[in-house]
Design a protein around this motif. Structure first.
Motif, PDB file in Angstrom:
ATOM      1  N   CYS A 463      17.437 -25.234  96.279  1.00  0.00           N
ATOM      2  CA  CYS A 463      16.566 -24.497  97.206  1.00  0.00           C
ATOM      3  C   CYS A 463      15.548 -23.676  96.421  1.00  0.00           C
ATOM      4  N   ASN A 464      15.754 -23.578  95.144  1.00  0.00           N
ATOM      5  CA  ASN A 464      14.794 -22.903  94.283  1.00  0.00           C
ATOM      6  C   ASN A 464      13.953 -23.926  93.514  1.00  0.00           C
ATOM      7  N   GLY A 465      14.080 -25.185  93.888  1.00  0.00           N
ATOM      8  CA  GLY A 465      13.269 -26.221  93.257  1.00  0.00           C
ATOM      9  C   GLY A 465      13.843 -26.767  91.965  1.00  0.00           C
ATOM     10  N   ASP A 466      15.077 -26.432  91.656  1.00  0.00           N
ATOM     11  CA  ASP A 466      15.725 -27.008  90.475  1.00  0.00           C
ATOM     12  C   ASP A 466      16.543 -28.202  90.923  1.00  0.00           C
ATOM     13  N   PHE A 467      16.082 -29.392  90.545  1.00  0.00           N
ATOM     14  CA  PHE A 467      16.706 -30.575  91.128  1.00  0.00           C
ATOM     15  C   PHE A 467      17.701 -31.275  90.210  1.00  0.00           C
ATOM     16  N   ASP A 468      17.533 -31.163  88.870  1.00  0.00           N
ATOM     17  CA  ASP A 468      18.509 -31.888  88.056  1.00  0.00           C
ATOM     18  C   ASP A 468      19.651 -30.976  87.653  1.00  0.00           C
ATOM     19  N   LEU A 469      20.803 -31.580  87.519  1.00  0.00           N
ATOM     20  CA  LEU A 469      22.050 -30.848  87.374  1.00  0.00           C
ATOM     21  C   LEU A 469      22.036 -29.847  86.221  1.00  0.00           C
ATOM     22  N   GLU A 470      21.444 -30.273  85.116  1.00  0.00           N
ATOM     23  CA  GLU A 470      21.430 -29.424  83.934  1.00  0.00           C
ATOM     24  C   GLU A 470      20.675 -28.124  84.234  1.00  0.00           C
ATOM     25  N   ASN A 471      19.518 -28.320  84.826  1.00  0.00           N
ATOM     26  CA  ASN A 471      18.672 -27.212  85.220  1.00  0.00           C
ATOM     27  C   ASN A 471      19.371 -26.312  86.236  1.00  0.00           C
ATOM     28  N   ILE A 472      20.008 -26.962  87.193  1.00  0.00           N
ATOM     29  CA  ILE A 472      20.667 -26.212  88.260  1.00  0.00           C
ATOM     30  C   ILE A 472      21.708 -25.267  87.662  1.00  0.00           C
ATOM     31  N   GLN A 492      29.078 -20.959  79.412  1.00  0.00           N
ATOM     32  CA  GLN A 492      28.352 -20.973  78.158  1.00  0.00           C
ATOM     33  C   GLN A 492      28.382 -22.362  77.491  1.00  0.00           C
ATOM     34  N   ASP A 493      29.557 -22.963  77.488  1.00  0.00           N
ATOM     35  CA  ASP A 493      29.714 -24.214  76.741  1.00  0.00           C
ATOM     36  C   ASP A 493      29.784 -25.442  77.636  1.00  0.00           C
ATOM     37  N   THR A 494      29.398 -25.273  78.896  1.00  0.00           N
ATOM     38  CA  THR A 494      29.447 -26.417  79.804  1.00  0.00           C
ATOM     39  C   THR A 494      28.467 -27.493  79.340  1.00  0.00           C
ATOM     40  N   ASN A 495      28.979 -28.702  79.226  1.00  0.00           N
ATOM     41  CA  ASN A 495      28.167 -29.800  78.716  1.00  0.00           C
ATOM     42  C   ASN A 495      27.768 -30.722  79.867  1.00  0.00           C
ATOM     43  N   ILE A 496      26.474 -30.871  80.078  1.00  0.00           N
ATOM     44  CA  ILE A 496      26.009 -31.614  81.255  1.00  0.00           C
ATOM     45  C   ILE A 496      25.216 -32.842  80.823  1.00  0.00           C
ATOM     46  N   ILE A 497      25.580 -33.961  81.381  1.00  0.00           N
ATOM     47  CA  ILE A 497      24.808 -35.169  81.130  1.00  0.00           C
ATOM     48  C   ILE A 497      24.277 -35.666  82.472  1.00  0.00           C
ATOM     49  N   CYS A 498      22.967 -35.774  82.579  1.00  0.00           N
ATOM     50  CA  CYS A 498      22.400 -36.251  83.839  1.00  0.00           C
ATOM     51  C   CYS A 498      21.357 -37.305  83.535  1.00  0.00           C
ATOM     52  N   SER A 499      21.539 -38.469  84.134  1.00  0.00           N
ATOM     53  CA  SER A 499      20.674 -39.598  83.815  1.00  0.00           C
ATOM     54  C   SER A 499      19.436 -39.636  84.704  1.00  0.00           C
ATOM     55  N   LYS A 500      19.343 -38.686  85.638  1.00  0.00           N
ATOM     56  CA  LYS A 500      18.232 -38.696  86.585  1.00  0.00           C
ATOM     57  C   LYS A 500      17.041 -37.955  86.021  1.00  0.00           C
TER      58      LYS A 500
END
Ligand SMILES: [Zn+2]
Lengths: 1000, 93
Positions: A463-472, A492-500
């Motif tokens: 809703c703030n315009g952040d669409f990819d998971l990493e950004n979110i 802090q150490d959450t590792n996110i992989i998003c192919s979109k």
């Protein structure tokens, strides 16, 4: 029966079969379904007809934005609800639903003919056509439109359900339980902030909860698996309250929000019984986190509204959450990466699908994945038309030109039974704007975003315009830490992989070889407005988005344009050649989704609808057959019918008895204000028009109170109890306002005065006994009290005891008769009344109500403030100059009495009216004229009070008439519907001008 | 729905209060000396501005006290409250 349930999911319990009725036919679904998913599982897409053209329409979405699948639930007279979105309605055993917007039925719809005459129904059609002839509107147009438009049916009997209200206070409120909302709630709650997390769905998790693409991972787990863990974690947090099935309806200033919690709408009939159906939460939160997500945009192309055309992400949710495929041969039409997730998921479950992508090319991991699976992709292509009447069966695509403004090459026809559209995502900024926040426009992906985040509220996630998971996740964590002033390290150490990836090719109105006038490119599905309508509105000169919206009705249906507003704006901007961000948006008004009246009203129904004030004597009045009149919140006896009398007869009897022998009135409701202090006399001097300093102790005086504008505001009798102690009475209805007005002057204008005001209305009960025999009755009650005129004259006050209980007795009169008012502490009011009645038996003491009171005072020409006055009457207008002190230097309203307007001679003034036919009773409010032949007729005034006087045996009336003071004896006319009534202007006092009866 | 900080009771919901319009309009001490125009100025003329506004509020369903408030009408924020007879805070104009 076809079965489109092809996938097992943990959200559908296939061991629990649920039967339901839709349009009279029985179907089956499972626990966990919504009505929409169950219909789709049964192969039903067609759920309604469009509003204007009556085109067949299907389920489009899976949530609150649904424009088409609107149904009527239940068929009972007291329990039926229109405009329920099938996409939100949880299925339960015995559910009965029917489609709206179709008459006679969904498959054969008489209004469908509008589809063929649609060139005749352009924007503003209703405004232009149904305006003429005027007389046709009520009898012809409106019933026809209503019948065929089918806006649903309201229940016709009272709602038997129970609704509830609840007030809560939280440190942090989080709206929306998707990834970002869950993170925010966890961070807040773990930092000792009392937190509330609400989500409108049955379970938390938003759209991530059913995500199953291996290329989208958090900490090496599928994002959905990771999120489920998080949800388990937050459920353990003691200072976090989680409310599902709860949607925020309105976000008001100062972080005051209204939420609707659905408690039983998902339960079968027998389990709903005796339970609270919905609860309205009134929430005050110190901080609000908005995490309401985003909704997918449709695409605007020719015939984009056929059943079987859905939002691409909804197809995905139906498949991976509900286990239902929306078709067997699906085409996905997109301008961004999202549709590829749907495509891959469909492919994995064996559903054949191909992709039509507006983009020239794209190369994210997700697209490579689709390509490697062998999914056919048409890049740089556009859907130009669709076919199939009750459901889509094929479509045409063409290649896009370099600039995207036209199509090139040959049409390719592709068969399908379902089409998914993905036009990118629209952040749900409703909450942000409702709270007063402004929006910014982001050009690169054409979205409106919350402009600034205040210290009270913040938007996170999509809703703030952040669409990819990493950004979110990253941004949410950073923003929440800052917003709540905490330092949470959990992610802090959450590792996110998003192919979109986020790139998209935005074209608001897709190009077509067919001229726009011959296309049906729908923008607002529910209100049937098309791109053509928007362009027509612009052509006709409309520019403001608010005007275009109203003219074309785009965004004005029950979905409030959740899917349509952006496209309308985009097309306006493109056509007008302006930048979209400069146009602004229409206003996002609450409620976000419709609320039931029941929820809003809560428990305040029936006898709890309004506070009822009863006097101590009330039970006696009830036992003695009184009819009651509401005066403010008070229940006052109106009249006491005897032996089947009607009101007129009862009032005639009561009025005659009061003057011939004795009458008794419950006057407890009159406002009473206790005034004490060394400046009490001076205070009364300033608030009343007459002088008070010389009023002796033990005496009473009538006072008239004005507004500062010189108009009569209230009146009543005030008694001087002791040197610095007065008891003021006010009108029943004016009591609270008078007190607050007096307090206002005391506290703000005259703080130097030593005066204290206390409302004592409820402290005393008052019985008023009048009539020639009243003294005899008083003598029986108070045998030791000297009632002689010398000792206890008119307008004086005595104290005495009635069986050891103190009474204040005033000899004052509102009827013109010899009259006493006995005041006693309220708890003794009922006994006092009964003793009066007992003592008065031998004198035919007759209880009378407000109607008789009004009649008796009218015979004497006494005004009732609020009936004979209306806020435009000065004392002089009322012929009451005698009560306005000439000597006093100042009092409230004095200066206004000689403003140029208040001294006009031709103001409306109070007069008496006598009908030429003494039997004719005038209607209160009737207009008064002198000449019925002139045109236009000159209106002179109106009747304010009118009665048949049994004591004078004729009709009497009070009226306000222009220059009335000078018109005594003059003939006037009251024109009524069937006749003209002739009247003569008279004095306002009709009976006992000499006041002999006061001392009878 | 505002939260209003009554100078006598503390923060309360708006529903407990009634608004009394523009503040610091003093009732003339000698109304009889005024011309119609001057009296009309006192009686009828009120500001209705977008921005900082000085208002009277009454804690009607509470302590019944009147007090003054400074409110920014553009965002409804109440910036300050002060008792009757006190001077408005200087930092607002
Ligand atoms: Zn207070």
């Amino acid at each position: 029966m076809p079965n489109y349930r092809i996938n097992k999911t943990e959200y559908i319990d296939e061991t629990k079969r649920v039967s339901f009725k839709y349009d009279g036919k029985t179907y089956f679904g499972y626990e966990g379904d919504t009505l929409a998913s169950a219909l789709l599982a049964n192969g039903i897409h067609l759920v309604g007809r469009s509003f204007k053209y009556h085109r067949p329409r299907g389920i489009v979405s899976c949530g609150a934005e649904e424009p088409n699948a609107i149904c009527q639930i239940g068929s009972k007279k007291d329990l039926t609800e229109p405009n329920v979105r099938a996409t939100e309605l949880e299925l339960y055993e015995g559910l009965e639903a029917s489609s709206q917007n179709c008459w006679p039925n969904v498959k054969f719809d008489i209004g469908g003919i509008n589809n063929f005459i649609s060139p005749l129904i352009p924007a503003g059609f209703y405004y232009k056509t149904f305006m003429w002839p005027k007389s046709f509107w009520k009898k012809v147009y409106e019933p026809l439109i209503r019948l065929s438009a089918g806006l649903g049916k309201s229940p016709t009997e009272p709602d038997p359900d129970i609704y509830d209200h609840k007030y809560v206070h939280y440190d942090v409120l989080v709206i929306g339980g998707g990834v970002s909302g869950i993170i925010a709630a966890k961070m807040a709650a773990k930092n000792n902030l009392k937190t509330l997390l609400v989500d409108d769905k049955k379970i938390l998790g938003g759209s991530t909860i059913y995500q199953n693409n291996e290329s989208i991972k958090i900490d090496d787990k599928l994002s959905s698996e990771w999120l489920k863990n998080e949800i388990q974690e937050i459920k353990k947090l003691s200072n976090l309250t989680i409310k599902t099935r709860t949607s925020i309806a309105a976000y008001h200033g100062y972080n005051f929000l209204l939420a609707k919690e659905n408690l039983t709408d998902h339960l079968p009939e027998e389990k709903k019984k005796n339970k609270i159906r919905q609860r309205l939460w009134k929430i005050r939160a110190k901080k609000v986190v908005i995490a309401t997500g985003s909704i997918e945009r449709p695409l605007v192309f020719n015939n984009n509204d056929r059943p079987g055309i859905l939002l691409s992400n909804s197809i995905n949710k139906y498949l991976d959450y509900y286990g239902v495929t929306c078709g067997e041969n699906i085409i996905l039409f997109t301008n961004n990466d999202s549709a590829y997730e749907t495509s891959i998921s469909l492919h994995k479950k064996g559903i054949k699908n191909i992709i039509v992508d507006l983009r020239k090319s794209a190369s994210s991991e997700l697209i490579k994945q689709a390509e490697s699976l062998g999914i056919k992709i048409y890049f740089n292509h556009v859907v130009t038309n669709t076919f199939g009447y009750r459901k889509i069966n094929s479509l045409e695509i063409m290649k896009l030109s370099e600039d995207g403004n036209t199509t090139v090459g040959n049409k390719i026809r592709l068969s399908c039974d379902c089409l998914g559209m993905s036009g990118g995502w629209t952040p749900m900024v409703h909450m942000h704007t409702q709270s007063g926040g402004k929006l910014d426009f982001r050009d690169e992906d054409q979205v409106f975003l919350p402009k600034e985040n205040s210290e009270d509220q913040i938007s996170v996630g999509s809703c703030n315009g952040d669409f990819d998971l990493e950004n979110i996740i990253d941004k949410t964590v950073n923003k929440i830490n800052k917003f709540l002033d905490i330092d949470n390290q959990d992610y802090q150490d959450t590792n996110i992989i998003c192919s979109k990836e986020n790139d998209k090719r935005n074209i608001w109105l897709l190009p077509n070889k067919i001229p726009l006038g011959k296309t049906k490119c729908f923008i607002d599905f529910q209100n049937d407005s098309t791109a053509k309508d928007i362009k027509l509105a612009l052509k006709e000169g409309f520019r403001s988005i608010e005007h275009v919206k109203r003219y074309t009705t785009t965004g004005m249906a029950t979905d409030q344009g959740k899917l349509s507003n952006m496209h309308a704006l985009g097309i306006i901007a493109d056509t007008a050649g302006v930048k979209m961000g400069t146009l602004g948006t229409t206003t996002f008004r609450p409620p976000f989704t419709p609320l039931t009246f029941g929820t809003l009203v809560g428990r305040n129904v029936g006898k709890f609808f309004e506070v009822v004030r009863k006097t101590s004597m009330h039970e006696w009045h009830v036992e003695n057959n009184a009819e009651f009149e509401n005066v403010g919140q008070w229940k006052r006896p109106w009249y006491y019918p005897k032996n089947g009398e009607n009101m007129h007869d009862a009032v005639q009897r009561e009025s005659k008895a009061a003057r011939d022998s004795a009458g008794i009135l419950d006057a407890s409701t009159l406002g009473k204000i206790d005034i004490q202090g060394t400046d009490a006399s001076e205070f009364l001097n300033r608030v009343y028009t007459n002088a008070w300093s010389k009023l002796a102790i033990g005496k009473c005086r009538y006072g008239l109170m004005l507004n500062e504008d010189g108009m009569v505001y209230d009146d009543g009798v005030t008694t001087r109890i002791s040197e610095n102690h007065y008891l003021m009475t006010t009108t029943t209805g004016g009591a609270a306002n008078v007190l607050s007005k007096l307090e206002d002057y005391l506290q703000t204008e005259w703080p130097e005065l030593d005066v204290y005001l206390t409302s004592v209305t409820d402290h005393y009960s008052t019985a008023s006994i009048c009539g020639p025999n009243s003294k005899k009755i008083l003598n029986k009650l108070f045998p030791n009290l000297d009632l002689s005129d010398e000792n206890f004259p008119h307008m004086s006050f005595k104290e005495d005891k009635l069986k050891n209980i103190n009474c204040r007795i005033m000899r004052i009169s509102f009827t013109g008769e010899l009259s006493y008012e006995i005041n006693i502490e309220s708890k003794y009011g009922h006994s006092l009344w009964k003793m009066c009645i007992e003592a008065g038996k031998e004198f035919n003491l007759t209880p009378y109500g407000t109607e008789t009171m009004h009649l008796l005072r009218a015979e004497k020409g006494f005004i009732i403030v609020g009936q004979d006055t209306d806020g435009t009457m000065t004392p002089s207008d009322l012929q009451m100059d005698w009560i306005v002190s000439k000597k006093k230097y100042d009092f409230i309203g004095k200066r206004s009495l000689y403003r140029s307007d208040t001294i006009r001679e031709d103001r409306k003034q109070l007069v008496g009216l006598l009908t030429d036919d003494p039997k004719e009773i005038l209607e209160e409010g009737a207009q008064i004229v002198s000449d019925v032949k002139s045109k236009p007729i000159d209106m002179l005034g109106h009747v304010t009070s009118s009665y048949f006087s049994p004591n004078l045996n004729k009709s009497i009336a009070l009226a306000v008439v222009r220059s009335g003071k000078t018109m005594k004896g003059q003939k006037l006319i009251i024109p009524m519907e069937n006749k003209n009534i002739n009247v003569t202007v008279s004095d306002t006092i009709f009976l006992d001008k000499e006041n002999k009866r006061l001392n009878a | 729905m505002f939260l209003i900080n009554c100078p006598f009771c503390g923060e309360r919901d708006q529903s407990e209060f009634s608004s009394g319009g523009e503040a610091h309009i003093v009732r003339p001490k000698q109304p009889t000396e005024l011309s119609d125009d001057e009296w009309a100025e006192y009686l009828f003329m009120r500001k209705n501005i977008k921005g900082i506004q000085f208002e009277r509020w009454n804690h009607a369903h509470g302590c019944r006290k009147w007090f003054n408030a400074v409110r920014d009408t553009s965002n409804d924020k109440i910036l300050s409250v002060y008792k009757m007879g006190e001077k408005p805070p200087l930092n607002y104009k």
